[in-house]
Design a protein around this motif. Sequence first.
Motif, short mmCIF file in Angstrom:
data_model
loop_
_atom_site.label_atom_id
_atom_site.label_comp_id
_atom_site.label_asym_id
_atom_site.label_seq_id
_atom_site.Cartn_x
_atom_site.Cartn_y
_atom_site.Cartn_z
N SER A 73 -9.49 -2.99 7.83
CA SER A 73 -8.51 -2.25 7.04
C SER A 73 -7.13 -2.80 7.36
CB SER A 73 -8.57 -0.74 7.34
OG SER A 73 -8.11 -0.47 8.65
N PHE A 74 -6.13 -2.28 6.65
CA PHE A 74 -4.75 -2.70 6.87
C PHE A 74 -3.86 -1.49 7.10
CE2 PHE A 74 -6.53 -5.98 4.06
CZ PHE A 74 -6.22 -7.13 4.78
N ALA A 75 -2.71 -1.74 7.70
CA ALA A 75 -1.65 -0.73 7.83
C ALA A 75 -0.33 -1.45 7.57
CB ALA A 75 -1.65 -0.11 9.21
N LEU A 76 0.62 -0.73 7.00
CA LEU A 76 1.93 -1.28 6.71
C LEU A 76 2.98 -0.42 7.39
CD1 LEU A 76 3.76 -3.21 4.90
CD2 LEU A 76 3.91 -1.23 3.39
N THR A 77 3.95 -1.07 8.03
CA THR A 77 5.06 -0.34 8.63
C THR A 77 6.38 -0.95 8.18
OG1 THR A 77 5.05 -1.72 10.63
CG2 THR A 77 3.74 0.32 10.68
N VAL A 78 7.41 -0.11 8.08
CA VAL A 78 8.77 -0.57 7.85
C VAL A 78 9.64 0.11 8.89
CG1 VAL A 78 10.71 -0.75 6.26
CG2 VAL A 78 8.36 -0.87 5.38
N TYR A 79 10.32 -0.71 9.68
CA TYR A 79 11.05 -0.22 10.83
C TYR A 79 12.45 -0.84 10.88
CZ TYR A 79 12.08 0.49 15.81
OH TYR A 79 12.67 0.84 17.00
N ASP A 80 13.44 -0.03 11.25
CA ASP A 80 14.82 -0.48 11.42
C ASP A 80 15.18 -0.37 12.90
OD1 ASP A 80 17.59 -0.78 11.64
OD2 ASP A 80 18.07 0.91 10.33
N PRO A 81 15.18 -1.50 13.65
CA PRO A 81 15.51 -1.43 15.07
C PRO A 81 17.00 -1.21 15.34
CG PRO A 81 15.23 -3.72 14.41
CD PRO A 81 14.88 -2.87 13.22
N ASP A 82 17.84 -1.35 14.29
CA ASP A 82 19.28 -1.24 14.46
C ASP A 82 19.82 0.18 14.24
OD1 ASP A 82 19.52 -4.05 14.87
OD2 ASP A 82 19.34 -4.33 12.71
N ALA A 83 18.97 1.12 13.86
CA ALA A 83 19.42 2.49 13.64
C ALA A 83 20.03 3.04 14.93
CB ALA A 83 18.25 3.36 13.19
N PRO A 84 21.14 3.76 14.81
CA PRO A 84 21.84 4.24 16.01
C PRO A 84 21.19 5.49 16.62
CG PRO A 84 23.05 4.89 14.06
CD PRO A 84 21.89 4.06 13.59
N THR A 85 19.89 5.41 16.88
CA THR A 85 19.17 6.55 17.43
C THR A 85 18.74 6.33 18.88
OG1 THR A 85 17.04 5.65 16.76
CG2 THR A 85 18.17 7.08 15.16
N GLY A 86 18.80 5.09 19.33
CA GLY A 86 18.28 4.76 20.64
C GLY A 86 16.82 4.35 20.60
N SER A 87 16.17 4.63 19.47
CA SER A 87 14.75 4.28 19.33
C SER A 87 14.41 3.68 17.97
CB SER A 87 13.87 5.51 19.59
OG SER A 87 14.16 6.52 18.63
N GLY A 88 15.41 3.32 17.18
CA GLY A 88 15.14 2.76 15.86
C GLY A 88 14.79 3.84 14.86
N TRP A 89 14.29 3.41 13.69
CA TRP A 89 13.99 4.36 12.60
C TRP A 89 12.79 3.85 11.81
CZ3 TRP A 89 16.73 8.84 11.86
CH2 TRP A 89 16.49 9.54 10.67
N TRP A 90 11.79 4.71 11.65
CA TRP A 90 10.60 4.40 10.85
C TRP A 90 10.86 4.81 9.40
CZ3 TRP A 90 6.99 1.39 12.76
CH2 TRP A 90 6.86 1.30 14.16
N HIS A 91 10.83 3.83 8.49
CA HIS A 91 11.11 4.07 7.08
C HIS A 91 9.85 4.24 6.23
CE1 HIS A 91 15.50 3.45 6.92
NE2 HIS A 91 15.26 2.82 8.07
N TRP A 92 8.73 3.72 6.71
CA TRP A 92 7.51 3.81 5.91
C TRP A 92 6.33 3.45 6.79
CZ3 TRP A 92 6.24 0.10 1.26
CH2 TRP A 92 5.36 0.72 0.37
N VAL A 93 5.29 4.25 6.72
CA VAL A 93 4.05 3.98 7.45
C VAL A 93 2.89 4.31 6.52
CG1 VAL A 93 2.65 4.52 9.48
CG2 VAL A 93 5.14 4.62 9.64
N VAL A 94 2.08 3.29 6.21
CA VAL A 94 0.91 3.44 5.35
C VAL A 94 -0.29 2.92 6.13
CG1 VAL A 94 -0.13 2.92 3.10
CG2 VAL A 94 2.37 2.87 3.35
N PHE A 95 -1.35 3.71 6.19
CA PHE A 95 -2.54 3.24 6.90
C PHE A 95 -3.80 3.64 6.14
CE2 PHE A 95 -1.25 7.26 8.74
CZ PHE A 95 -2.43 7.97 8.92
N ASN A 96 -4.92 3.14 6.64
CA ASN A 96 -6.22 3.28 5.97
C ASN A 96 -6.21 2.59 4.61
OD1 ASN A 96 -6.99 4.66 8.24
ND2 ASN A 96 -7.10 6.66 7.27
N ILE A 97 -5.53 1.45 4.56
CA ILE A 97 -5.54 0.61 3.37
C ILE A 97 -6.85 -0.17 3.41
CG2 ILE A 97 -4.41 -1.26 2.11
CD1 ILE A 97 -1.78 -0.48 3.63
N PRO A 98 -7.72 0.01 2.43
CA PRO A 98 -9.03 -0.69 2.45
C PRO A 98 -8.88 -2.20 2.55
CG PRO A 98 -8.99 0.99 0.74
CD PRO A 98 -7.58 0.86 1.24
N LYS A 99 -9.85 -2.83 3.17
CA LYS A 99 -9.78 -4.28 3.39
C LYS A 99 -9.76 -5.09 2.10
CE LYS A 99 -14.70 -5.21 4.05
NZ LYS A 99 -15.69 -5.72 4.97
#
Length: 176
Positions: free
Chosen positions: A62-88
Amino acid sequence: MKKIALTFSLMASVLFADNFTLKSDTLKGQLTKKQEFIGFGCSGENISPQLSWSDAPKETKSFALTVYDPDAPTGSGWWHWVVFNIPKNVTMLEEGFGNKPSKDMIQSITDYGINGFGGACPPLGDKAHQYIFTIHALDVDKLDLNEKTNAATVGYYINQHTIAKSTLVSYYGRGK
């Protein structure tokens, strides 16, 4: 001995995944208002880009997709999108997919507190932020998580099962 064989097998999977490629017909080096979030002071269209991938390792289940911003001023970045259980057998997400519910694939909670795509929204006057789009080839058919699972937890499980990954990076800033 089994541990050595398993380690070699996993290394070989990554080595033979050299051509695993993520690309986009709509995503370029710079994001646009089309991919900017609506809210948090941003007034974009919040439309997820078209993404496609090819040449995944044959062991992919299967696949998973992530979109992450490491520059967000949070100290831990920012998750913009997480998709999982994408069939192979799925190798593309159409433009706007992140704004629609899917019965087969799970879009979990982002750091905006929403399910689905949450576009770019760096603070005004901040340097352009990186938006890291990553497709992960996984060694499991499904992650036993749901749409209420937070992005950091999903990321933990994705990383535990990733056999190969491919990344695109785009940038976005909002001036002053």
